[in-house]
Design a protein around this motif. Structure first.
Motif, PDB file in Angstrom:
ATOM      1  N   ARG A  12       0.844  -1.191   0.000  1.00 28.56           N
ATOM      2  CA  ARG A  12       0.000   0.000   0.000  1.00 28.56           C
ATOM      3  C   ARG A  12       0.884   1.247   0.000  1.00 28.56           C
ATOM      4  N   ALA A  37     -10.540  -3.766   3.866  1.00 27.58           N
ATOM      5  CA  ALA A  37     -10.405  -3.279   5.249  1.00 27.58           C
ATOM      6  C   ALA A  37      -9.009  -2.708   5.469  1.00 27.58           C
ATOM      7  N   GLN A  38      -8.008  -3.400   4.945  1.00 31.37           N
ATOM      8  CA  GLN A  38      -6.625  -2.916   5.105  1.00 31.37           C
ATOM      9  C   GLN A  38      -6.407  -1.601   4.369  1.00 31.37           C
ATOM     10  N   ASP A  96      -8.628   0.635   3.621  1.00 30.09           N
ATOM     11  CA  ASP A  96      -9.334   1.701   4.330  1.00 30.09           C
ATOM     12  C   ASP A  96      -8.549   2.117   5.568  1.00 30.09           C
ATOM     13  N   ASP A  97      -8.053   1.117   6.270  1.00 31.74           N
ATOM     14  CA  ASP A  97      -7.302   1.363   7.491  1.00 31.74           C
ATOM     15  C   ASP A  97      -6.028   2.154   7.189  1.00 31.74           C
ATOM     16  N   ARG A  98      -5.338   1.753   6.156  1.00 36.03           N
ATOM     17  CA  ARG A  98      -4.058   2.360   5.828  1.00 36.03           C
ATOM     18  C   ARG A  98      -4.208   3.759   5.215  1.00 36.03           C
ATOM     19  N   GLY A 114      -7.164   5.616   5.151  1.00 38.14           N
ATOM     20  CA  GLY A 114      -8.216   6.449   5.746  1.00 38.14           C
ATOM     21  C   GLY A 114      -9.292   6.843   4.748  1.00 38.14           C
ATOM     22  N   SER A 123     -12.468   5.916   4.167  1.00 34.12           N
ATOM     23  CA  SER A 123     -13.854   6.213   4.547  1.00 34.12           C
ATOM     24  C   SER A 123     -13.940   7.493   5.382  1.00 34.12           C
TER      25      SER A 123
END
Ligand code: BES
Ligand code: ZN
Length: 636
Positions: A514, A543-544, A546-548, A550, A552
């Protein structure tokens, strides 16, 4: 013996008048500025009932009351008519209008007939120009009410506004919606000057796409009257209104922005470069001829990103990102002050003359104000969209030609906007910026306040840019304008524009790495990365990401939208509540339709979700957005 003057020469003869710099007093009845109409076959507008060669509207005077309780507009429309000597009637466009009475303005009744309605085209409203006693008039006054569901208008409940206390109204006229609230000849080739007196309940303010005349008049009954004048002849789709609890903040000496009090500071900060943009635009293609350039940032139900209503651009609040990264939108609507509002497509099948030329111009403003890196990146994104559309519909699909003859439908905005802009960019590259800019400037000057067609720009390019048949051939002018696909002399985007991002995309595709530089990337770079992502991703991967990154939590709606669309296309359940929230307040068709489409494409998983959300949100959308979603859900 009476000389018979053909209607055409009569209409054209009376156009020998100035088109700029003449102030028209609101009470003036004599049409002082009438732009000529085109009568060549390619300028015949199939979406109007008007017969402008026989009788045409030259001036519209509205006196209307806004009724927020009934969600209706009503009052009178007084029209000045220029008619051929033997014309006995004038034909207007009407969509759902309730006509109460028609007179000549001196108390004499005029006969009128509403013909059969044909879908979105509405019905012909024919008015006699000769009264029962045989007296002729060139002035008609129509007492009427717009329908309760007038397609151009959207009445917002207080909950749909930022302030949540007062209702709100806005109109969207393009392309053929204004006939749902104004009885006139609703065709882009029939330019009209106009004025309006609008009454609204306190404390609402009213703005229009004309210059406001003084302070509002307090009527003493809880209502105020606002007056506006547009003294330049405009295409009638450009008459627009908005009313709500709104305030104004100046930007520069001739620029400013309206918005709800709760939105005004953010709006003002986002459009802070507008004065500079106007200056950049003038330096490119000549003076801004409309006086003021103001904008209004509407509630999020507004169905478009922006609409170039003269002197009052309408904007979605979803373009506000906090860093001016979506300001290409402002540059775009401003550019329409030349391409579209000054020189106007005579028929909607030539809308590339409005949108394609404007998209090119927009990018030149972006380059002047934000630099060539950003401009080149936006060009590269636009180019990618052309290729996507061509892949989707095929390079020989008739809808991929710029000029759309009657009965064909364009393959979409990537053609009209992006291929149109790519054409001009190709001409710029082939002929040199200086020569090309001089050509475009003379095009605007020569056709100022007049309609234009593909045949006209083709002839003009041949004569004034190419200069010879051989050069016209070399530039592939005909192929660009009339043929489907993409000519092989197309100026391709700078491959370096997205070098960093494309390397990151490749690394991601290969090893799932990413990107590290995400936070420092431009919005165009982020959008490019999101578009480059593999279309199939599993839940863990999403999910990863989005997490990485940001995603959303993005404050940029263009990026947020790309994320939500990707999430829905991959049946990513955790994003459903956010999609629901987004669709619950944003009405911008560009976002709403693809999100519903992404859900719809997911059959058993997505369709029930789409139906459930739409059952709640449909009534919060403008008729344009409703129509778009209704159509996609009607397809299997
Ligand atoms: N004039 C258009 C909006 C429009 C087009 C309304 C066709 C009705 C029919 C406006 O200038 C526009 O192009 N808006 C874009 C802005 C974008 C290209 C920067 C939009 O709303 O997304
Ligand atoms: Zn546009």
């Amino acid at each position: 013996m009476r000389r018979i003057i053909p209607a055409i020469s009569l209409l054209l003869a009376s156009t020998a008048c100035t088109t700029t710099g003449v102030a028209v007093a609101p009470e003036t009845r004599e049409p002082t500025m009438i732009a000529p109409i085109l009568t060549t076959p390619d300028a015949l507008d199939a979406s109007t009932y008007a017969k402008p060669q026989e009788a045409r509207v030259t001036h519209v005077a509205l006196d209307l009351a806004l009724d927020f309780g009934a969600k209706r507009v009503g009052g009178t429309a007084a029209l000045d008519i220029l008619a051929a000597p033997n014309a006995s009637e004038v034909i207007l466009d009407a969509l759902g209008l309730e006509i109460l009475r028609v007179t000549d303005g001196k108390g004499r009744e005029l006969g009128w007939r509403m013909g059969a309605s044909e879908g979105e085209k509405g019905a012909p409203l024919t008015i006699d120009l000769v009264d029962a006693a045989g007296a002729r008039t060139d002035h008609v006054e129509i007492q009427y009410r717009a329908g309760a569901d007038a397609e151009a208008l959207q009445w917002l409940r207080p909950e749909q506004t930022a302030g949540k206390v007062h209702p709100y109204l806005f109109s969207q006229g393009q392309a053929i919606l204004n006939r749902s609230w104004i009885p006139t000849q609703d065709s882009p080739g029939i330019r009209q000057t106009w004025e309006a007196r609008i009454t609204a309940p306190k404390p609402l303010d009213v703005v229009m796409s004309g210059i406001i005349q003084g302070e509002p008049e307090d009527l003493g009954d809880g209502r105020r009257a606002f007056r506006f004048v547009m003294d330049k002849p405009v295409a009638p789709y450009l008459i627009a209104i908005a009313a709500g609890d709104i305030d104004f903040a100046p930007v520069g000496s001739r620029t400013g922005v309206w918005a709800e009090p709760a939105t005004l500071a953010r709006a003002r900060a986002e459009v802070g470069d507008t004065e500079e943009m106007v200056e950049a635009a003038e330096a490119l293609y000549g003076p801004y001829r409309w006086g003021r350039y103001d904008m209004i940032v509407l509630p999020p139900a507004f169905p478009y990103g922006g609409m170039e209503n003269p002197v009052m651009t309408f904007l979605t609040p979803t373009f506000i990102a906090g860093d001016r990264s979506n300001n290409g939108l402002v540059a775009h609507e401003l550019a329409h002050s030349w391409s579209g509002n000054l020189v106007t497509n005579a028929v909607w099948g030539d809308s590339w003359l409005n949108e394609g030329v404007t998209s090119y111009f927009e990018n030149r403003i972006v380059e002047a104000v934000y630099g060539s890196k950003r401009a080149k990146q936006e060009v590269a994104l636009d180019y990618m969209a052309i290729l996507e559309t061509l892949d989707e519909v095929g390079r020989d699909a008739p809808g991929t030609a710029l000029h759309q003859p009657d009965g064909t439908e364009s393959a979409g905005s990537a053609i009209i906007y992006n291929k149109g802009a790519a054409f001009l960019r190709t001409l710029e590259k082939e002929t040199g910026r200086e020569r090309f800019d001089a050509w475009l400037r003379q095009w605007f000057d020569k056709h100022a306040f007049q309609p234009a067609t593909s045949d006209m720009i083709y002839a003009d390019l041949k004569a004034n840019l190419a200069g010879s048949d051989a050069e016209a051939e070399r530039l592939k002018l005909k192929e660009w304008i009339y043929y489907p696909g993409l000519p092989d002399n197309v100026a391709t985007p700078d491959p370096a524009a997205f070098a960093t991002v494309d390397a990151a995309s490749a690394a991601y595709a290969k090893d799932g790495i990413r990107p590290a530089g995400w936070e420092t990337w431009t919005s165009a770079e982020r959008q490019r990365f999101l578009k480059n992502l593999p279309r199939k991703l599993d839940a863990a991967e999403l999910a990863q990401l989005d997490d990485r990154l940001g995603l959303s939590a993005s404050g940029n709606n263009e990026e947020l939208f790309l994320w939500l669309e990707l999430a829905m296309a991959n049946r990513y359940q955790p994003a459903v509540p956010q999609v629901e929230k987004f669709l619950g307040h944003v009405g911008r068709t560009k976002f709403v339709r693809p999100l519903f489409q992404a859900l719809w494409n997911q059959g058993d998983w997505g369709r029930p979700i789409a139906k459930r959300i739409y059952a709640e949100t449909r009534e919060t959308y403008h008729s344009v957005t409703q129509g778009a979603v209704d159509r996609l859900m009607a397809k299997e």
